[in-house]
Design a protein around this motif. Structure first.
Motif, short mmCIF file in Angstrom:
data_model
loop_
_atom_site.label_atom_id
_atom_site.label_comp_id
_atom_site.label_asym_id
_atom_site.label_seq_id
_atom_site.Cartn_x
_atom_site.Cartn_y
_atom_site.Cartn_z
N ILE A 24 20.46 19.57 4.11
CA ILE A 24 19.05 19.83 4.23
C ILE A 24 18.67 21.46 4.74
O ILE A 24 17.70 21.95 4.11
N ARG A 25 19.42 21.66 5.80
CA ARG A 25 18.96 22.91 6.40
C ARG A 25 19.07 24.09 5.34
O ARG A 25 18.28 25.33 5.26
N SER A 26 20.33 23.81 4.53
CA SER A 26 20.43 25.03 3.51
C SER A 26 19.41 25.05 2.57
O SER A 26 19.28 25.84 1.59
N LEU A 27 18.60 23.98 2.46
CA LEU A 27 17.48 24.06 1.32
C LEU A 27 16.33 24.50 1.81
O LEU A 27 15.21 24.67 1.11
N LEU A 28 16.26 24.97 2.98
CA LEU A 28 15.02 25.29 3.76
C LEU A 28 14.90 26.78 4.09
O LEU A 28 16.16 27.41 4.18
N HIS A 29 13.61 27.61 3.91
CA HIS A 29 13.53 28.60 4.36
C HIS A 29 13.69 28.58 6.09
O HIS A 29 13.37 27.58 6.45
N ASP A 30 13.88 29.75 6.69
CA ASP A 30 13.93 29.65 8.10
C ASP A 30 12.55 29.64 8.72
O ASP A 30 12.44 28.98 9.77
N ASP A 31 11.53 29.83 7.93
CA ASP A 31 9.97 29.52 8.37
C ASP A 31 9.44 28.48 7.83
O ASP A 31 8.16 28.16 8.04
N ALA A 32 10.39 27.38 7.19
CA ALA A 32 9.72 26.32 6.83
C ALA A 32 9.00 25.54 7.62
O ALA A 32 9.29 25.51 8.93
N THR A 33 7.90 24.90 7.15
CA THR A 33 7.23 23.84 7.87
C THR A 33 7.21 22.57 7.38
O THR A 33 7.40 22.45 6.18
N TRP A 34 6.68 21.56 8.20
CA TRP A 34 6.80 20.19 7.77
C TRP A 34 5.64 19.35 8.63
O TRP A 34 5.50 19.39 9.79
N THR A 35 4.46 19.11 7.78
CA THR A 35 3.49 18.48 8.49
C THR A 35 3.08 16.96 8.01
O THR A 35 3.24 16.50 6.96
N LEU A 36 2.96 16.34 9.02
CA LEU A 36 2.77 14.75 9.09
C LEU A 36 1.49 14.23 9.68
O LEU A 36 1.21 14.79 10.64
N PRO A 37 0.75 13.32 9.06
CA PRO A 37 -0.55 12.63 9.49
C PRO A 37 -0.20 11.99 10.69
O PRO A 37 0.83 11.69 10.96
N GLY A 38 -1.08 11.40 11.21
CA GLY A 38 -1.07 10.46 12.66
C GLY A 38 -1.10 10.84 13.97
O GLY A 38 -1.35 12.04 14.23
N ASP A 39 -0.76 10.17 14.63
CA ASP A 39 -0.86 10.44 16.06
C ASP A 39 0.42 9.61 16.69
O ASP A 39 0.39 8.34 17.31
N ASN A 40 1.63 9.99 16.49
CA ASN A 40 3.05 9.41 16.83
C ASN A 40 3.89 10.21 17.16
O ASN A 40 3.70 11.52 17.10
N THR A 41 5.29 9.76 17.50
CA THR A 41 6.27 10.83 17.80
C THR A 41 6.69 11.68 16.78
O THR A 41 7.52 12.83 16.75
N ILE A 42 6.43 11.57 15.48
CA ILE A 42 6.87 12.44 14.53
C ILE A 42 5.56 13.21 13.77
O ILE A 42 5.81 13.64 12.86
N SER A 43 4.45 12.79 14.13
CA SER A 43 2.98 13.44 13.82
C SER A 43 3.24 15.13 13.84
O SER A 43 3.96 15.70 14.89
N GLY A 44 2.16 15.88 13.27
CA GLY A 44 2.10 17.22 13.56
C GLY A 44 2.65 18.07 12.65
O GLY A 44 3.47 17.74 11.60
N THR A 45 2.97 19.28 13.04
CA THR A 45 3.56 20.33 12.17
C THR A 45 4.91 20.74 12.77
O THR A 45 4.98 21.09 13.99
N ALA A 46 5.97 20.37 12.23
CA ALA A 46 7.25 21.17 12.59
C ALA A 46 7.46 22.48 12.18
O ALA A 46 7.27 22.54 11.02
N VAL A 47 7.74 23.56 12.97
CA VAL A 47 7.70 24.75 12.56
C VAL A 47 9.20 25.37 12.75
O VAL A 47 9.52 25.45 13.75
N GLY A 48 9.54 25.86 11.54
CA GLY A 48 10.88 26.38 11.65
C GLY A 48 12.07 25.42 10.76
O GLY A 48 11.77 24.21 10.88
N GLY A 49 13.10 26.25 10.01
CA GLY A 49 14.14 25.36 9.34
C GLY A 49 14.67 24.32 10.39
O GLY A 49 14.97 23.16 10.01
N ASP A 50 15.04 24.80 11.54
CA ASP A 50 15.77 23.75 12.40
C ASP A 50 14.92 22.60 13.11
O ASP A 50 15.43 21.32 13.04
N ALA A 51 13.87 23.09 13.27
CA ALA A 51 12.68 22.08 13.45
C ALA A 51 12.39 21.04 12.45
O ALA A 51 12.13 19.76 12.86
N VAL A 52 12.54 21.29 11.36
CA VAL A 52 12.11 20.46 10.10
C VAL A 52 13.37 19.65 9.94
O VAL A 52 13.25 18.33 9.91
#
Length: 126
Positions: A24-52
């Motif tokens: 998965i990490r090899s498919l991502l740019h270093d500055d990749a982000t992932w945004t999920l809706p909601g209000d829980n432990t996986i919601s919000g925006t993960a910033v950076g390939g490692d965080a994704v």
């Protein structure tokens, strides 16, 4: 990278279901982000390939089954249509979602997930 958007979507899903975090990490740019809706432990925006990758790991740690329904492509991007399910003694996850991936130079630069049941996701990912 000379992979097509469709192939990239299939590779991302295969790595997710296999728990192949390095793939998965090899498919991502270093500055990749992932945004999920909601209000829980996986919601919000993960910033950076490692965080994704860490977000993917966390979701998988809940025992989620990621059924791929379709890989959808546009001129420049791709999306995964999924049916995610999981069960715990006190909660059930049964949601349809689309994970839209914006691509840059053959890799994923931005991910945004659209859910059919945000309250259900909030109840499951506590």
């Amino acid at each position: 990278m000379t992979t097509t958007a469709h192939d990239l979507g299939r590779r991302f899903h295969a790595a997710l279901t296999a728990g192949d975090w390095a793939a998965i990490r090899s498919l991502l740019h270093d500055d990749a982000t992932w945004t999920l809706p909601g209000d829980n432990t996986i919601s919000g925006t993960a910033v950076g390939g490692d965080a994704v990758v860490e977000r993917a790991r966390k979701i998988a740690s809940y025992g989620v089954s990621f059924e791929l329904l379709h890989v959808l492509v546009s001129r420049d991007n791709m999306a995964l249509s999924l049916h995610n399910t999981a069960q715990r003694p006190d909660a059930v996850l049964d949601e349809h979602l689309t994970t839209v991936c914006r691509l840059r130079d053959g890799r994923i630069a931005e991910i945004e997930t659209y859910l059919s049941d945000v309250p259900g996701m909030n109840a499951f990912f506590v």
